[in-house]
Write an enzyme that holds these catalytic residues in place. Structure first.
Site, mmCIF file in Angstrom:
data_model
loop_
_atom_site.group_PDB
_atom_site.id
_atom_site.type_symbol
_atom_site.label_atom_id
_atom_site.label_comp_id
_atom_site.label_asym_id
_atom_site.label_seq_id
_atom_site.Cartn_x
_atom_site.Cartn_y
_atom_site.Cartn_z
ATOM 1 N N THR A 83 10.311 6.977 2.245
ATOM 2 C CA THR A 83 8.972 6.396 2.031
ATOM 3 C C THR A 83 8.109 6.876 3.201
ATOM 4 O O THR A 83 8.469 7.851 3.857
ATOM 5 C CB THR A 83 9.060 4.855 2.049
ATOM 6 O OG1 THR A 83 9.537 4.471 3.362
ATOM 7 C CG2 THR A 83 10.016 4.326 0.987
ATOM 8 N N LYS A 110 15.401 -7.086 12.027
ATOM 9 C CA LYS A 110 16.003 -7.187 10.689
ATOM 10 C C LYS A 110 17.176 -8.167 10.691
ATOM 11 O O LYS A 110 17.434 -8.833 9.690
ATOM 12 C CB LYS A 110 16.402 -5.791 10.194
ATOM 13 C CG LYS A 110 15.179 -4.899 9.916
ATOM 14 C CD LYS A 110 14.234 -5.548 8.893
ATOM 15 C CE LYS A 110 13.074 -4.662 8.495
ATOM 16 N NZ LYS A 110 12.193 -5.277 7.476
ATOM 17 N N ARG A 131 -2.837 -3.795 4.922
ATOM 18 C CA ARG A 131 -4.043 -3.672 5.756
ATOM 19 C C ARG A 131 -5.039 -2.667 5.197
ATOM 20 O O ARG A 131 -6.230 -2.773 5.421
ATOM 21 C CB ARG A 131 -3.647 -3.265 7.183
ATOM 22 C CG ARG A 131 -2.957 -4.363 7.957
ATOM 23 C CD ARG A 131 -2.288 -3.835 9.185
ATOM 24 N NE ARG A 131 -1.334 -2.788 8.846
ATOM 25 C CZ ARG A 131 -0.604 -2.097 9.723
ATOM 26 N NH1 ARG A 131 -0.747 -2.329 11.009
ATOM 27 N NH2 ARG A 131 0.241 -1.179 9.312
ATOM 28 N N PRO A 153 18.061 -2.675 2.162
ATOM 29 C CA PRO A 153 18.251 -1.267 1.801
ATOM 30 C C PRO A 153 18.666 -0.413 3.002
ATOM 31 O O PRO A 153 18.361 -0.731 4.150
ATOM 32 C CB PRO A 153 16.858 -0.821 1.320
ATOM 33 C CG PRO A 153 16.007 -2.053 1.292
ATOM 34 C CD PRO A 153 16.630 -3.024 2.246
ATOM 35 N N THR A 199 0.803 -1.232 0.000
ATOM 36 C CA THR A 199 0.000 0.000 0.000
ATOM 37 C C THR A 199 0.832 1.276 0.000
ATOM 38 O O THR A 199 0.282 2.371 -0.106
ATOM 39 C CB THR A 199 -0.954 0.034 1.224
ATOM 40 O OG1 THR A 199 -0.153 -0.104 2.409
ATOM 41 C CG2 THR A 199 -1.993 -1.056 1.163
ATOM 42 N N TYR A 224 14.098 -2.892 16.503
ATOM 43 C CA TYR A 224 14.002 -2.845 15.031
ATOM 44 C C TYR A 224 15.210 -3.551 14.410
ATOM 45 O O TYR A 224 15.050 -4.395 13.515
ATOM 46 C CB TYR A 224 13.897 -1.404 14.520
ATOM 47 C CG TYR A 224 13.800 -1.365 13.004
ATOM 48 C CD1 TYR A 224 12.667 -1.845 12.352
ATOM 49 C CD2 TYR A 224 14.862 -0.892 12.226
ATOM 50 C CE1 TYR A 224 12.587 -1.853 10.953
ATOM 51 C CE2 TYR A 224 14.786 -0.884 10.829
ATOM 52 C CZ TYR A 224 13.647 -1.365 10.207
ATOM 53 O OH TYR A 224 13.568 -1.375 8.824
ATOM 54 N N PHE A 239 8.170 0.877 -0.785
ATOM 55 C CA PHE A 239 8.804 -0.132 -1.649
ATOM 56 C C PHE A 239 7.754 -1.042 -2.295
ATOM 57 O O PHE A 239 7.845 -1.359 -3.478
ATOM 58 C CB PHE A 239 9.755 -1.037 -0.841
ATOM 59 C CG PHE A 239 10.901 -0.353 -0.166
ATOM 60 C CD1 PHE A 239 11.323 0.925 -0.540
ATOM 61 C CD2 PHE A 239 11.600 -0.994 0.859
ATOM 62 C CE1 PHE A 239 12.404 1.546 0.093
ATOM 63 C CE2 PHE A 239 12.673 -0.385 1.493
ATOM 64 C CZ PHE A 239 13.078 0.885 1.115
HETATM 65 P P1 NDP Z 1 6.199 2.156 4.251
HETATM 66 O O1 NDP Z 1 5.737 2.554 5.597
HETATM 67 O O2 NDP Z 1 6.066 3.100 3.132
HETATM 68 O O3 NDP Z 1 5.496 0.772 3.836
HETATM 69 C C1 NDP Z 1 5.294 -0.268 4.754
HETATM 70 C C2 NDP Z 1 4.268 -1.238 4.193
HETATM 71 O O4 NDP Z 1 4.125 -2.323 5.113
HETATM 72 C C3 NDP Z 1 2.899 -0.607 4.014
HETATM 73 O O5 NDP Z 1 2.358 -1.028 2.783
HETATM 74 C C4 NDP Z 1 2.082 -1.187 5.158
HETATM 75 O O6 NDP Z 1 0.737 -1.340 4.744
HETATM 76 C C5 NDP Z 1 2.743 -2.565 5.323
HETATM 77 N N1 NDP Z 1 2.503 -3.132 6.621
HETATM 78 C C6 NDP Z 1 2.929 -2.686 7.834
HETATM 79 N N2 NDP Z 1 2.450 -3.456 8.807
HETATM 80 C C7 NDP Z 1 1.700 -4.425 8.209
HETATM 81 C C8 NDP Z 1 0.944 -5.531 8.679
HETATM 82 N N3 NDP Z 1 0.844 -5.795 9.982
HETATM 83 N N4 NDP Z 1 0.297 -6.317 7.789
HETATM 84 C C9 NDP Z 1 0.385 -6.055 6.476
HETATM 85 N N5 NDP Z 1 1.084 -5.036 5.955
HETATM 86 C C10 NDP Z 1 1.736 -4.224 6.821
HETATM 87 O O7 NDP Z 1 7.735 1.731 4.432
HETATM 88 P P2 NDP Z 1 8.810 1.116 3.415
HETATM 89 O O8 NDP Z 1 8.258 0.909 2.074
HETATM 90 O O9 NDP Z 1 10.020 1.931 3.560
HETATM 91 O O10 NDP Z 1 9.098 -0.257 4.149
HETATM 92 C C11 NDP Z 1 8.971 -1.513 3.532
HETATM 93 C C12 NDP Z 1 9.941 -2.485 4.183
HETATM 94 O O11 NDP Z 1 11.269 -2.031 3.967
HETATM 95 C C13 NDP Z 1 9.793 -2.626 5.695
HETATM 96 O O12 NDP Z 1 10.004 -3.974 6.035
HETATM 97 C C14 NDP Z 1 10.930 -1.759 6.255
HETATM 98 O O13 NDP Z 1 11.348 -2.191 7.516
HETATM 99 C C15 NDP Z 1 11.974 -1.998 5.196
HETATM 100 N N6 NDP Z 1 13.033 -0.998 5.074
HETATM 101 C C16 NDP Z 1 12.755 0.332 4.932
HETATM 102 C C17 NDP Z 1 13.782 1.246 4.781
HETATM 103 C C18 NDP Z 1 13.541 2.716 4.689
HETATM 104 O O14 NDP Z 1 14.461 3.499 5.022
HETATM 105 N N7 NDP Z 1 12.379 3.164 4.218
HETATM 106 C C19 NDP Z 1 15.175 0.798 4.691
HETATM 107 C C20 NDP Z 1 15.355 -0.611 4.870
HETATM 108 C C21 NDP Z 1 14.316 -1.469 5.017
HETATM 109 P P3 NDP Z 1 -0.560 -1.132 5.651
HETATM 110 O O15 NDP Z 1 -0.254 -0.023 6.635
HETATM 111 O O16 NDP Z 1 -1.628 -0.794 4.669
HETATM 112 O O17 NDP Z 1 -0.790 -2.445 6.297
HETATM 113 C C1 8X3 Z 2 15.292 1.343 7.682
HETATM 114 C C2 8X3 Z 2 16.545 2.122 7.593
HETATM 115 O O1 8X3 Z 2 18.331 3.370 8.915
HETATM 116 O O2 8X3 Z 2 16.054 3.561 9.712
HETATM 117 O O3 8X3 Z 2 15.524 0.007 7.839
HETATM 118 O O4 8X3 Z 2 17.267 1.516 10.026
HETATM 119 S S1 8X3 Z 2 17.047 2.643 9.140
#
Ligand code: NDP
Ligand code: 8X3
Length: 250
Positions: free
Chosen positions: A186, A155, A32, A181, A9, A151, A12
């Protein structure tokens, strides 16, 4: 080709949905927020023509995850790629000040949710004699940082689970990639700082972070290599970031 993308939603996952739909995949999109999923499916179908499926699901809900995937229509169960992307960070407080409920939610989503979805999808991949799981970790898996104890731990767990899945699934020709990443702009920081947009925006000030599309392009590359090639572990940061704790801001 069919891809399951959790957390579709925003961020990424949403960018991956566009990238894989554009590339001809049929997407099963999980998150969700039903309205966002419905709007995304409509957009993808209009723009790229293929049929896509939205599943409003909380990956923390073990029973619901099992039920949804067991009941997947036959036309949707030949799953080629699973991208375990749903996840979040909550809070950036020192260990002693952190909120225990935040810890529970991060563990339940980032670790247990990933396990539930993988467990539900793997039988289809085994039946197909092939598959690919892409687990979204983080640079936080590689070096823990202040205020990130749980957190970072979730990971690091994704990293360890990926390594073990890769061994266990070897006889079934199921590839497992851990994609880690660094900082990416985001909704991640808005969620982490619970809607405090000023603090969230500060995270990305003074440097050019990764964007969702950068990570989606990499996931596409990883998922579409020849059958005999598997990227096991991939760390990607923006040019201003060396590792989880070293970022050059100007
Ligand atoms: P966003 O917050 O933009 O996206 C997170 C997504 O996860 C949303 O679509 C949300 O959808 C979904 N989500 C969260 N909780 C649930 C749940 N209980 N059930 C189903 N879906 C869920 O963040 P990112 O795109 O940045 O994050 C995506 C992934 O990448 C995560 O695992 C994050 O930890 C990881 N990540 C992010 C980084 C960053 O700096 N942005 C760097 C490294 C890793 P909804 O709320 O509709 O359920
Ligand atoms: C998301 C990147 O730097 O907030 O995993 O841990 S950081």
């Amino acid at each position: 080709m069919i891809v399951v993308i959790t957390g579709a939603t925003s961020g990424f996952g949403e960018a991956m949905a566009y990238t894989f739909a554009k590339g001809g995949y049929q997407c099963i999109l999980v998150g969700r927020r039903q309205e966002r999923l419905t709007a995304l499916v409509t957009k993808l179908e209009k723009e790229f023509g293929n049929q896509h499926l939205s599943i409003a699901l909380d990956v923390q809900d073990k029973i619901a995850v099992e039920k949804v995937f067991t009941q997947l229509p036959e036309t949707w169960n030949k799953i080629d790629v699973l991208i375990n992307n749903a996840g979040l960070a909550l809070g950036r407080d020192a260990f002693q000040n952190a909120d225990v409920q935040d810890w529970e939610t991060m563990i339940d989503t980032n670790v247990k949710g990933l396990l539930y979805v993988s467990k539900a999808v793997v039988p289809y991949m085994i039946a197909n004699g092939k598959g690919h799981i892409i687990n979204i970790g983080s640079t936080a898996a590689k070096e823990a940082y202040a205020g990130g104890s749980v957190y970072c731990a979730t990971k690091a767990a994704v990293d360890a689970i990926s390594k073990a899945q890769r061994i266990d699934l070897l006889p079934h020709a199921i590839k497992v990639t851990a994609l880690h990443p660094g900082a990416a702009d985001t909704e991640f920081s808005q969620v982490r700082f619970k809607g405090n947009t000023a603090i969230a925006a500060k995270v990305y000030e003074g440097f050019t972070p990764l964007y969702a599309q950068d990570v989606a392009d990499i996931a596409w590359y990883v998922a579409n290599l020849p059958a005999h090639v598997c990227i096991n572990d991939l760390v990607v940061t923006c040019t201003a970031q060396a590792n989880s704790v070293t970022l050059f801001k100007q």
